[in-house]
Scaffold this motif. Structure first.
Motif, PDB file in Angstrom:
ATOM      1  N   GLU A  71      66.974  25.010  68.010  1.00 39.53           N
ATOM      2  CA  GLU A  71      65.968  25.043  69.084  1.00 39.53           C
ATOM      3  C   GLU A  71      65.656  23.629  69.564  1.00 39.53           C
ATOM      4  N   ARG A  72      65.536  23.485  70.888  1.00 36.46           N
ATOM      5  CA  ARG A  72      65.167  22.196  71.469  1.00 36.46           C
ATOM      6  C   ARG A  72      63.736  21.849  71.087  1.00 36.46           C
ATOM      7  N   ILE A  73      63.493  20.584  70.788  1.00 33.38           N
ATOM      8  CA  ILE A  73      62.144  20.077  70.524  1.00 33.38           C
ATOM      9  C   ILE A  73      61.702  19.362  71.793  1.00 33.38           C
ATOM     10  N   ASP A  74      60.596  19.795  72.370  1.00 31.32           N
ATOM     11  CA  ASP A  74      60.121  19.272  73.652  1.00 31.32           C
ATOM     12  C   ASP A  74      59.080  18.173  73.489  1.00 31.32           C
ATOM     13  N   LYS A  75      58.923  17.404  74.537  1.00 28.57           N
ATOM     14  CA  LYS A  75      57.900  16.352  74.666  1.00 28.57           C
ATOM     15  C   LYS A  75      57.996  15.327  73.536  1.00 28.57           C
ATOM     16  N   VAL A  76      59.231  14.940  73.216  1.00 28.42           N
ATOM     17  CA  VAL A  76      59.486  13.979  72.148  1.00 28.42           C
ATOM     18  C   VAL A  76      59.082  12.575  72.595  1.00 28.42           C
ATOM     19  N   ILE A  77      58.440  11.859  71.702  1.00 32.85           N
ATOM     20  CA  ILE A  77      58.091  10.449  71.914  1.00 32.85           C
ATOM     21  C   ILE A  77      59.068   9.572  71.142  1.00 32.85           C
ATOM     22  N   PHE A  78      59.388   9.999  69.914  1.00 26.30           N
ATOM     23  CA  PHE A  78      60.272   9.256  69.020  1.00 26.30           C
ATOM     24  C   PHE A  78      61.017  10.245  68.142  1.00 26.30           C
ATOM     25  N   ALA A  79      62.299  10.001  67.904  1.00 26.09           N
ATOM     26  CA  ALA A  79      63.068  10.843  66.994  1.00 26.09           C
ATOM     27  C   ALA A  79      64.091   9.989  66.262  1.00 26.09           C
ATOM     28  N   ASP A  80      64.158  10.177  64.950  1.00 26.14           N
ATOM     29  CA  ASP A  80      65.138   9.492  64.114  1.00 26.14           C
ATOM     30  C   ASP A  80      65.843  10.554  63.278  1.00 26.14           C
ATOM     31  N   ALA A  81      67.076  10.884  63.662  1.00 28.90           N
ATOM     32  CA  ALA A  81      67.817  11.944  62.982  1.00 28.90           C
ATOM     33  C   ALA A  81      68.152  11.565  61.546  1.00 28.90           C
ATOM     34  N   ASP A  97      58.189  15.576  59.608  1.00 26.94           N
ATOM     35  CA  ASP A  97      59.384  15.292  58.835  1.00 26.94           C
ATOM     36  C   ASP A  97      60.167  16.599  58.810  1.00 26.94           C
ATOM     37  N   ARG A  98      61.336  16.618  59.448  1.00 21.76           N
ATOM     38  CA  ARG A  98      62.150  17.824  59.497  1.00 21.76           C
ATOM     39  C   ARG A  98      63.580  17.447  59.860  1.00 21.76           C
ATOM     40  N   PRO A  99      64.544  18.239  59.452  1.00 21.02           N
ATOM     41  CA  PRO A  99      65.922  17.933  59.819  1.00 21.02           C
ATOM     42  C   PRO A  99      66.128  18.148  61.315  1.00 21.02           C
ATOM     43  N   ILE A 100      66.630  17.118  61.982  1.00 21.63           N
ATOM     44  CA  ILE A 100      66.849  17.178  63.434  1.00 21.63           C
ATOM     45  C   ILE A 100      68.227  16.620  63.771  1.00 21.63           C
ATOM     46  N   ARG A 101      68.662  16.918  64.993  1.00 22.61           N
ATOM     47  CA  ARG A 101      69.869  16.318  65.561  1.00 22.61           C
ATOM     48  C   ARG A 101      69.511  15.769  66.927  1.00 22.61           C
ATOM     49  N   VAL A 102      70.134  14.661  67.278  1.00 24.38           N
ATOM     50  CA  VAL A 102      70.041  14.119  68.626  1.00 24.38           C
ATOM     51  C   VAL A 102      71.396  14.384  69.268  1.00 24.38           C
ATOM     52  N   GLU A 103      71.383  15.096  70.397  1.00 22.33           N
ATOM     53  CA  GLU A 103      72.622  15.515  71.050  1.00 22.33           C
ATOM     54  C   GLU A 103      72.626  15.098  72.517  1.00 22.33           C
ATOM     55  N   TRP A 104      73.824  14.971  73.065  1.00 24.36           N
ATOM     56  CA  TRP A 104      73.942  14.797  74.510  1.00 24.36           C
ATOM     57  C   TRP A 104      73.584  16.115  75.178  1.00 24.36           C
TER      58      TRP A 104
END
Length: 99
Positions: free
Chosen positions: A45-55, A83-90
């Protein structure tokens, strides 16, 4: 409504370069943020309104959203740090980025 744009595949340039593992508003170039999605690694699921993300660290700072609107708390927008597992994708063939 699907999050994908019909008839478009992933852009060749994006598929050839790795997505950044860490992104932040005001630090990461705006044109890069426009092409990035931050997603929950477990659900996709996409995470919206992100300010900062570190995969790599599994950290997300984002604005709280309820019914499509930013949440005000004491005259300021409420910020959630997770704190959660995330991915940064194109973005690829998806319609909406995370910023």
């Amino acid at each position: 409504m699907s999050d994908e744009i019909e008839g478009q595949g992933d852009a060749a340039a994006d598929s050839e370069r790795p997505a950044p593992s860490c992104v932040e508003i005001g630090v990461t170039a705006v044109d890069v943020l426009a092409d990035i999605r931050v997603v929950d690694a477990e659900t996709g699921e996409r995470i919206d309104k992100v300010i900062f993300a570190d995969a790599d660290a599994g950290k997300v700072r984002r604005y709280a959203v309820e019914d499509g609107a930013l949440v005000l708390e004491q005259d300021q927008f409420k910020v959630i740090e997770e704190d959660r597992p995330i991915r940064v994708e194109w973005l690829g063939n998806k319609r909406k980025n995370s910023f």
